[in-house]
Design a protein around this motif. Structure first.
Motif, PDB file in Angstrom:
ATOM      1  N   LEU A 103      49.729  25.630  62.881  1.00  0.00           N
ATOM      2  CA  LEU A 103      48.738  25.061  61.970  1.00  0.00           C
ATOM      3  C   LEU A 103      49.451  24.555  60.724  1.00  0.00           C
ATOM      4  CD1 LEU A 103      46.083  27.901  62.205  1.00  0.00           C
ATOM      5  CD2 LEU A 103      46.026  25.710  63.376  1.00  0.00           C
ATOM      6  N   ARG A 104      48.895  23.511  60.113  1.00  0.00           N
ATOM      7  CA  ARG A 104      49.534  22.926  58.933  1.00  0.00           C
ATOM      8  C   ARG A 104      48.466  22.506  57.939  1.00  0.00           C
ATOM      9  NH1 ARG A 104      50.696  17.456  57.725  1.00  0.00           N
ATOM     10  NH2 ARG A 104      52.383  17.256  56.231  1.00  0.00           N
ATOM     11  N   LYS A 105      48.690  22.842  56.675  1.00  0.00           N
ATOM     12  CA  LYS A 105      47.837  22.384  55.589  1.00  0.00           C
ATOM     13  C   LYS A 105      48.737  21.861  54.487  1.00  0.00           C
ATOM     14  CE  LYS A 105      43.499  24.853  55.854  1.00  0.00           C
ATOM     15  NZ  LYS A 105      42.540  25.673  55.105  1.00  0.00           N
ATOM     16  N   THR A 106      48.277  20.805  53.845  1.00  0.00           N
ATOM     17  CA  THR A 106      49.045  20.232  52.756  1.00  0.00           C
ATOM     18  C   THR A 106      48.093  19.741  51.677  1.00  0.00           C
ATOM     19  OG1 THR A 106      50.716  18.592  52.174  1.00  0.00           O
ATOM     20  CG2 THR A 106      49.169  17.987  53.905  1.00  0.00           C
ATOM     21  N   LYS A 107      48.554  19.791  50.432  1.00  0.00           N
ATOM     22  CA  LYS A 107      47.715  19.361  49.325  1.00  0.00           C
ATOM     23  C   LYS A 107      48.599  18.976  48.143  1.00  0.00           C
ATOM     24  CE  LYS A 107      43.672  20.651  46.647  1.00  0.00           C
ATOM     25  NZ  LYS A 107      42.699  21.699  46.331  1.00  0.00           N
ATOM     26  N   GLU A 140      48.634  30.522  52.872  1.00  0.00           N
ATOM     27  CA  GLU A 140      49.419  31.334  53.794  1.00  0.00           C
ATOM     28  C   GLU A 140      48.701  32.654  54.064  1.00  0.00           C
ATOM     29  OE1 GLU A 140      54.013  32.654  54.271  1.00  0.00           O
ATOM     30  OE2 GLU A 140      53.070  33.093  52.340  1.00  0.00           O
ATOM     31  N   ARG A 141      48.164  33.255  53.010  1.00  0.00           N
ATOM     32  CA  ARG A 141      47.407  34.498  53.146  1.00  0.00           C
ATOM     33  C   ARG A 141      46.209  34.305  54.081  1.00  0.00           C
ATOM     34  NH1 ARG A 141      42.861  35.844  50.735  1.00  0.00           N
ATOM     35  NH2 ARG A 141      42.281  38.008  50.657  1.00  0.00           N
ATOM     36  N   ASP A 142      45.481  33.217  53.899  1.00  0.00           N
ATOM     37  CA  ASP A 142      44.333  32.940  54.763  1.00  0.00           C
ATOM     38  C   ASP A 142      44.753  32.751  56.218  1.00  0.00           C
ATOM     39  OD1 ASP A 142      42.609  33.134  52.634  1.00  0.00           O
ATOM     40  OD2 ASP A 142      42.349  30.972  52.392  1.00  0.00           O
ATOM     41  N   PHE A 143      45.845  32.020  56.438  1.00  0.00           N
ATOM     42  CA  PHE A 143      46.350  31.830  57.802  1.00  0.00           C
ATOM     43  C   PHE A 143      46.661  33.182  58.448  1.00  0.00           C
ATOM     44  CE2 PHE A 143      48.145  27.306  57.104  1.00  0.00           C
ATOM     45  CZ  PHE A 143      47.050  26.738  57.717  1.00  0.00           C
ATOM     46  N   ILE A 144      47.348  34.051  57.723  1.00  0.00           N
ATOM     47  CA  ILE A 144      47.741  35.352  58.265  1.00  0.00           C
ATOM     48  C   ILE A 144      46.517  36.213  58.545  1.00  0.00           C
ATOM     49  CG2 ILE A 144      48.936  37.509  57.707  1.00  0.00           C
ATOM     50  CD1 ILE A 144      50.998  35.731  56.186  1.00  0.00           C
TER      51      ILE A 144
END
Length: 100
Positions: A23-27, A43-47
């Motif tokens: 998964l990838r998010k960028t802002k 990162e915390r939300d992904f984990i």
């Protein structure tokens, strides 16, 4: 694979990119500090989401009451403030609504 990348754009703004398990998010952010803060939260939300999915697949779902009991038995009793903490936990267990 997981990582956080933060870099400055030509415009002077900062881009934060977070990758986790495909998964990838960028802002883009105005400051480096904001970019780092956002990246750590993502990162915390992904984990957390990843670990929740694993728990659901394994059917290891605890009720709040079970979690409080486990915490009381495994952690609280070894603390300096064990008596007070365990009393608070019992209070919450009695006050929270029970679903049967």
């Amino acid at each position: 694979m997981q990582y956080i990348t933060i870099y400055q754009l030509k415009s002077g703004k900062w881009r934060a990119e977070v990758r986790f398990e495909g998964l990838r998010k960028t802002k883009v952010h105005a400051t480096e500090k904001d970019a780092k803060k956002w990246a750590v939260l993502q990162e915390r939300d992904f984990i957390l989401n990843h670990n929740t999915e694993i728990a659901l697949k394994k059917k290891t779902i605890l009720t709040v009451d079970e979690a409080l009991t486990r915490y009381s038995n495994d952690v609280s009793q070894f603390k300096k403030t064990a008596k007070k903490e365990m009393q608070r936990i019992k209070y919450f267990q009695n006050v929270l609504p029970h679903v049967d």
